[in-house]
Structure formats: structure tokens, C-alpha cells
Design an enzyme around this catalytic site. Structure first.
Site, PDB file in Angstrom:
ATOM      1  N   LYS A  10       0.845  -1.582  -0.223  1.00 29.47           N
ATOM      2  CA  LYS A  10      -0.104   0.082   0.263  1.00 29.47           C
ATOM      3  C   LYS A  10       0.867   1.746   0.202  1.00 29.47           C
ATOM      4  CE  LYS A  10      -3.821  -2.259   2.119  1.00 29.47           C
ATOM      5  NZ  LYS A  10      -4.833  -1.657   2.707  1.00 29.47           N
ATOM      6  N   TYR A  50     -12.451  -2.290  -3.930  1.00 30.28           N
ATOM      7  CA  TYR A  50     -13.038  -1.806  -2.445  1.00 30.28           C
ATOM      8  C   TYR A  50     -14.942  -2.073  -2.557  1.00 30.28           C
ATOM      9  CZ  TYR A  50      -8.214  -2.237  -0.657  1.00 30.28           C
ATOM     10  OH  TYR A  50      -7.158  -2.590   0.057  1.00 30.28           O
ATOM     11  N   ASN A 113      -2.376   0.716   6.465  1.00 32.18           N
ATOM     12  CA  ASN A 113      -2.103  -1.356   7.330  1.00 32.18           C
ATOM     13  C   ASN A 113      -0.888  -1.880   6.396  1.00 32.18           C
ATOM     14  OD1 ASN A 113      -3.672  -1.181   5.323  1.00 32.18           O
ATOM     15  ND2 ASN A 113      -4.503  -3.023   7.125  1.00 32.18           N
ATOM     16  N   HIS A 116      -1.490  -5.529   1.263  1.00 25.58           N
ATOM     17  CA  HIS A 116      -3.426  -6.236   1.614  1.00 25.58           C
ATOM     18  C   HIS A 116      -3.436  -7.528   0.966  1.00 25.58           C
ATOM     19  CE1 HIS A 116      -7.623  -7.148  -0.367  1.00 25.58           C
ATOM     20  NE2 HIS A 116      -7.055  -7.820  -1.342  1.00 25.58           N
ATOM     21  N   GLU A 127      -9.830 -10.576  -7.586  1.00 22.44           N
ATOM     22  CA  GLU A 127      -8.253  -9.364  -7.992  1.00 22.44           C
ATOM     23  C   GLU A 127      -7.556  -9.556  -8.974  1.00 22.44           C
ATOM     24  OE1 GLU A 127      -7.661  -9.546  -3.466  1.00 22.44           O
ATOM     25  OE2 GLU A 127      -9.804  -8.803  -2.655  1.00 22.44           O
TER      26      GLU A 127
HETATM   27  P1  CMP Z   1      -7.510  -4.647   3.378  1.00 25.38           P
HETATM   28  O1  CMP Z   1      -7.238  -5.888   3.843  1.00 25.38           O
HETATM   29  O2  CMP Z   1      -6.757  -3.801   1.999  1.00 25.38           O
HETATM   30  O3  CMP Z   1      -8.909  -4.308   2.892  1.00 25.38           O
HETATM   31  C1  CMP Z   1      -9.933  -3.626   3.455  1.00 25.38           C
HETATM   32  C2  CMP Z   1      -9.095  -2.429   3.764  1.00 25.38           C
HETATM   33  O4  CMP Z   1     -10.167  -1.573   4.726  1.00 25.38           O
HETATM   34  C3  CMP Z   1      -8.704  -3.072   5.043  1.00 25.38           C
HETATM   35  O5  CMP Z   1      -7.512  -3.312   4.634  1.00 25.38           O
HETATM   36  C4  CMP Z   1      -8.429  -1.941   5.767  1.00 25.38           C
HETATM   37  O6  CMP Z   1      -6.916  -1.287   5.151  1.00 25.38           O
HETATM   38  C5  CMP Z   1      -9.588  -1.334   6.162  1.00 25.38           C
HETATM   39  N1  CMP Z   1     -10.378  -1.474   7.149  1.00 25.38           N
HETATM   40  C6  CMP Z   1     -11.205  -2.523   7.470  1.00 25.38           C
HETATM   41  N2  CMP Z   1     -11.217  -2.468   8.745  1.00 25.38           N
HETATM   42  C7  CMP Z   1     -11.211  -0.835   8.737  1.00 25.38           C
HETATM   43  C8  CMP Z   1     -12.072   0.002  10.171  1.00 25.38           C
HETATM   44  N3  CMP Z   1     -12.371  -0.497  10.754  1.00 25.38           N
HETATM   45  N4  CMP Z   1     -11.349   1.319  10.042  1.00 25.38           N
HETATM   46  C9  CMP Z   1     -10.198   1.494   8.933  1.00 25.38           C
HETATM   47  N5  CMP Z   1     -10.206   1.028   7.481  1.00 25.38           N
HETATM   48  C10 CMP Z   1      -9.579  -0.514   7.474  1.00 25.38           C
END
Ligand code: CMP
Length: 141
Positions: A10, A50, A113, A116, A127
Site C-alpha cells: 500500500k 473495494y 496498514n 493487502h 482481484e
Molecule cells: P484490506 O486488506 O486492504 O481490505 C480492506 C481494508 O479496509 C483493510 O485492509 C483496511 O485497510 C480497511 N479497513 C478495514 N476495517 C477498517 C476499519 N474499521 N477502519 C478503517 N479501515 C478499515
């Protein structure tokens, strides 16, 4: 089973110069990189990727973040690649991620984070096709 999974490094991790460190974790774990590209997602691309999260309170912020800079997308291949990639990443929330995982070491928060990974064979197929043409994915034994 032999599987392929879609991984994204990311924008936060790209900004921190962690592309090589994260790719190296995949390789050291025995996963093979069979497709790889660096791209800047458009808002439409991020929203489509998403789509299952549309309407959730974090959706707009997620799209803002994922379009805030280039990402590195790769297809990882190997035995149980989907689960193994998720083990390498650790829990979505870095405060819950096991020590030594990508998110424990590099993520800032649940939304910023670092990485993914596809969560099922069905999402992996969708995906991977979202970012790669069949001819861009290489067979590696
Ligand atoms: P990812 O694996 O990319 O898939 C969906 C993304 O949404 C996840 O990682 C997080 O980065 C984001 N996400 C999921 N839950 C939350 C949350 N409660 N608050 C903010 N971001 C979230």
C-alpha cells in the site's frame, strides 16, 4: 493446494521505502512472485477493487488512502498461498497482528496498514483479474 493470491503493497509502505523488504518476506517464505507492477490507482479503480466495502464508514477514507500514492501489486504463487500470505501480513489491525508480521512491523493503523492480501480463492481470482491480464502472469516451477 497450489494457489495464487493478489497482494498489494500500500502507499504508506511504498512511501517508507519498504517495497524490497516486503517482497523479500514473500520470497523468504517460499512464495513465488509470478506477476508484479507498480501503479497509481484512480478513484474508480480503488472503488471497484473495494466494492464489497462500499457504504461502510471507512470506505471514503480507504479510497483516499489507496489513491494517495503509487502501490505495488503482485501475484504470489505457492502451496496454500492465500493463507500463507495472510499469515505473513498479520491481522488487519496492527495492534492485533502477531509479532514479526508485516503489519506488526510496518503498519500504522487499521486503515494505514502496509499491505493487502486476498482472503479467499474467490476473491483471489477476482482481484488477480482486476489488475493483470493472463499474459502478464508467469508460470514458475
Ligand atoms: P484490506 O486488506 O486492504 O481490505 C480492506 C481494508 O479496509 C483493510 O485492509 C483496511 O485497510 C480497511 N479497513 C478495514 N476495517 C477498517 C476499519 N474499521 N477502519 C478503517 N479501515 C478499515
Amino acid at each position: 493446494p497450489e494457489q495464487q493470491t493478489l497482494s498489494i503493497i500500500k502507499p504508506d509502505a511504498v512511501r517508507k521505502n519498504l517495497i524490497g523488504a516486503i517482497e523479500s518476506r514473500f520470497e523468504q517464505a517460499g512464495l513465488k512472485i509470478v506477476a508484479l507492477k507498480m501503479i497509481q490507482l484512480s478513484r474508480a479503480q480503488a472503488e471497484g477493487f473495494y466494492a464489497e466495502h462500499q457504504g461502510k464508514p471507512f470506505f471514503e477514507g480507504l479510497v483516499d488512502f489507496m489513491t494517495s500514492g503509487p502501490v505495488c501489486v503482485q501475484v504470489l504463487s505457492g502451496d496454500n498461498a492465500i493463507t500463507r500470505n495472510r499469515e505473513l501480513m498479520g491481522a488487519t489491525n496492527p495492534e492485533e497482528a502477531a509479532p514479526g508480521t508485516i503489519r506488526a512491523d510496518y503498519a500504522e493503523s487499521v486503515s494505514i496498514n502496509a499491505a493487502h492480501g486476498s482472503d479467499s480463492p474467490e476473491s483471489a481470482a477476482r482481484e488477480i483479474a482486476y489488475f493483470f491480464e493472463p499474459g502478464e502472469i508467469f508460470a514458475r516451477s
